[in-house]
Design a protein around this motif. Structure first.
Motif, short mmCIF file in Angstrom:
data_model
loop_
_atom_site.label_atom_id
_atom_site.label_comp_id
_atom_site.label_asym_id
_atom_site.label_seq_id
_atom_site.Cartn_x
_atom_site.Cartn_y
_atom_site.Cartn_z
N GLY A 1 0.84 -1.26 -0.01
CA GLY A 1 -0.06 -0.12 0.03
C GLY A 1 0.75 1.35 -0.01
N SER A 2 2.18 1.18 -0.08
CA SER A 2 3.06 2.45 -0.25
C SER A 2 3.26 3.02 -1.48
CB SER A 2 4.40 1.93 0.38
OG SER A 2 4.94 0.99 -0.42
N GLY A 3 2.47 2.46 -2.66
CA GLY A 3 2.43 3.32 -3.95
C GLY A 3 3.55 2.69 -4.68
N LYS A 4 3.78 1.44 -4.62
CA LYS A 4 5.06 0.94 -5.49
C LYS A 4 4.91 1.05 -7.07
CE LYS A 4 5.64 -2.83 -3.19
NZ LYS A 4 4.55 -2.47 -2.14
N SER A 5 3.44 0.51 -7.39
CA SER A 5 3.08 0.64 -8.80
C SER A 5 2.76 1.78 -9.33
CB SER A 5 1.89 -0.35 -8.67
OG SER A 5 2.15 -1.75 -8.42
N ASP B 1 19.85 0.33 -21.10
CA ASP B 1 18.38 0.29 -20.92
C ASP B 1 18.14 0.59 -19.39
OD1 ASP B 1 17.65 -0.11 -23.30
OD2 ASP B 1 17.24 -2.29 -23.06
N TYR B 2 16.99 0.98 -18.96
CA TYR B 2 16.74 1.44 -17.57
C TYR B 2 15.50 0.58 -17.16
CZ TYR B 2 16.56 4.97 -13.92
OH TYR B 2 16.54 5.88 -12.45
N LEU B 3 15.72 -0.02 -16.23
CA LEU B 3 14.73 -0.92 -15.79
C LEU B 3 14.38 -0.75 -14.34
CD1 LEU B 3 12.89 -3.54 -16.07
CD2 LEU B 3 14.86 -4.60 -15.35
N LEU B 4 12.81 -0.63 -14.02
CA LEU B 4 12.43 -0.70 -12.71
C LEU B 4 11.57 -2.02 -12.38
CD1 LEU B 4 12.02 2.26 -13.90
CD2 LEU B 4 10.87 2.83 -11.74
N ILE B 5 12.01 -2.65 -11.40
CA ILE B 5 11.44 -3.89 -10.81
C ILE B 5 10.59 -3.81 -9.63
CG2 ILE B 5 11.80 -6.56 -10.15
CD1 ILE B 5 14.60 -6.30 -11.47
N ASP B 6 9.31 -3.99 -9.97
CA ASP B 6 8.30 -3.72 -8.81
C ASP B 6 8.17 -4.96 -7.97
OD1 ASP B 6 6.21 -2.80 -7.31
OD2 ASP B 6 4.69 -2.77 -9.00
N SER C 1 25.88 -4.28 -11.98
CA SER C 1 26.36 -3.73 -10.88
C SER C 1 25.72 -2.38 -10.80
CB SER C 1 27.88 -3.43 -11.38
OG SER C 1 28.17 -2.76 -12.47
N HIS C 2 25.08 -1.92 -11.63
CA HIS C 2 24.40 -0.76 -11.56
C HIS C 2 22.93 -0.75 -10.78
CE1 HIS C 2 27.64 1.60 -13.24
NE2 HIS C 2 27.85 0.53 -14.37
N VAL C 3 22.70 -1.22 -9.58
CA VAL C 3 21.65 -1.53 -9.09
C VAL C 3 21.35 -0.76 -7.58
CG1 VAL C 3 20.10 -3.37 -8.05
CG2 VAL C 3 21.73 -3.86 -9.98
N ALA C 4 20.10 -0.13 -7.53
CA ALA C 4 20.00 0.56 -6.41
C ALA C 4 18.49 0.12 -5.70
CB ALA C 4 19.84 2.14 -6.71
N GLY C 5 18.58 0.06 -4.46
CA GLY C 5 16.92 -0.23 -3.74
C GLY C 5 16.28 1.14 -3.56
N VAL C 6 15.06 1.16 -4.04
CA VAL C 6 14.02 2.40 -3.61
C VAL C 6 13.01 2.01 -2.85
CG1 VAL C 6 12.78 4.12 -4.82
CG2 VAL C 6 14.82 3.24 -6.07
N PHE C 7 13.22 2.41 -1.63
CA PHE C 7 12.28 1.99 -0.39
C PHE C 7 11.36 3.08 -0.26
CE2 PHE C 7 10.83 2.37 3.75
CZ PHE C 7 10.53 0.84 4.09
#
Length: 279
Positions: A13-17, A100-105, A132-138
């Motif tokens: 419910g935090s609005g990820k999608s 390429d730029y990818l978001l994983i929900d 190696s170019h990976v970040a977590g978005v909380f």
């Protein structure tokens, strides 16, 4: 070189999608292409364009029907099944091109990040594949900031996932468009958790509405102050407010994440090399 990846997670419910759609739409407006993939086997619908979907491999509904498990048990089974079939994920990622730029929900059940090693193992596998170019978005719902105890629990949750996943980490306060901007700013401008709790204590004293006894109140306050001290000692958690209706707000969040995953650095090098070759 492989693609750039945002791992998007946070409580249910935090609005990820909604966040993924906002970033995808904003990137398109900037002339950038952002792909979005779903890694939540319990997801039902999306507002964004999907590049790949774990439900093509396994879904919670299928597991509940075939194994007669509840929703949480089915989710855990589905994610463990993904771990046993990571070649499927590797095949999906191989379809993306350099830069390429990818978001994983990702799923909202946070035990996958804090209590079980499932997401940690997936991220470790990404590293082994060369991503190696990976970040977590909380993401944390902005309504949490209106309640100091809830906000501090959200900070602890963010800190726990940050330590567990060992990724470059950006904390985003979602749904800020639903709150009074002044209230959000007042909370985020507080310099420490102890200061925030002192403000909350003062408000509770004026209201005098607590049903706790004096002894219980003192114990609660001591515990809360100890938690605040822990948060301040680490001093690693800060939030970027996100108002998806404000183009500048979205731009600020994207620029912080781009910096964390070093997006654009290789593009600049390529452009310079092309200019030199043309000369």
């Amino acid at each position: 070189m492989v693609c750039y990846i945002q791992i998007v997670f946070g409580p249910a419910g935090s609005g990820k999608s909604t966040y993924c759609k906002a970033i995808q739409d904003h990137c398109m407006a900037l002339g950038r292409r952002a792909y979005v993939a779903n890694l939540d086997p319990a997801a039902e619908s999306f507002g964004y364009d999907l590049s790949f979907d774990i439900r093509d491999l396994i879904s919670v509904d299928e597991v509940m029907e075939e194994l007669e498990l509840g929703p949480n048990g089915a989710l855990m089974y589905a994610m463990e099944y993904l771990l046993e079939n990571l070649e499927w994920l590797e095949e999906q990622l191989d379809a993306f091109l350099e830069d390429d730029y990818l978001l994983i929900d990702c799923p909202g059940q946070l035990e996958l990040y804090t209590h079980q090693p499932i997401m940690r193992r997936i991220i470790e596998q990404l590293r082994m594949w060369g991503y190696s170019h990976v970040a977590g978005v909380f993401l944390l719902d902005a309504t949490f900031v209106c309640d100091a105890p809830k906000f501090m629990s959200g900070v602890l949750l963010s800190l726990s996932t940050m330590i567990s996943l060992e990724l470059p980490h950006i904390n985003v306060l979602s749904k800020c468009d639903l709150l009074d901007p002044k209230r959000v700013e007042d909370i985020l401008d507080v310099h420490s958790a102890q200061e925030l709790w002192s403000i909350e204590e003062a408000n509770m004293s004026r209201g005098n509405s607590s049903e706790l006894s004096e002894v219980s109140r003192r114990k609660r306050n001591r515990l809360t102050r100890s938690i605040c001290t822990l948060i301040d000692d680490y001093s690693m958690v800060s939030f970027l407010p996100l108002d998806i209706s404000d183009e500048e707000s979205v731009n600020v969040v994207i620029s912080h994440i781009d910096h964390a995953i070093q997006y654009g650095e290789n593009l600049e090098v390529k452009e310079n090399n092309e200019d030199e070759n043309d000369g």
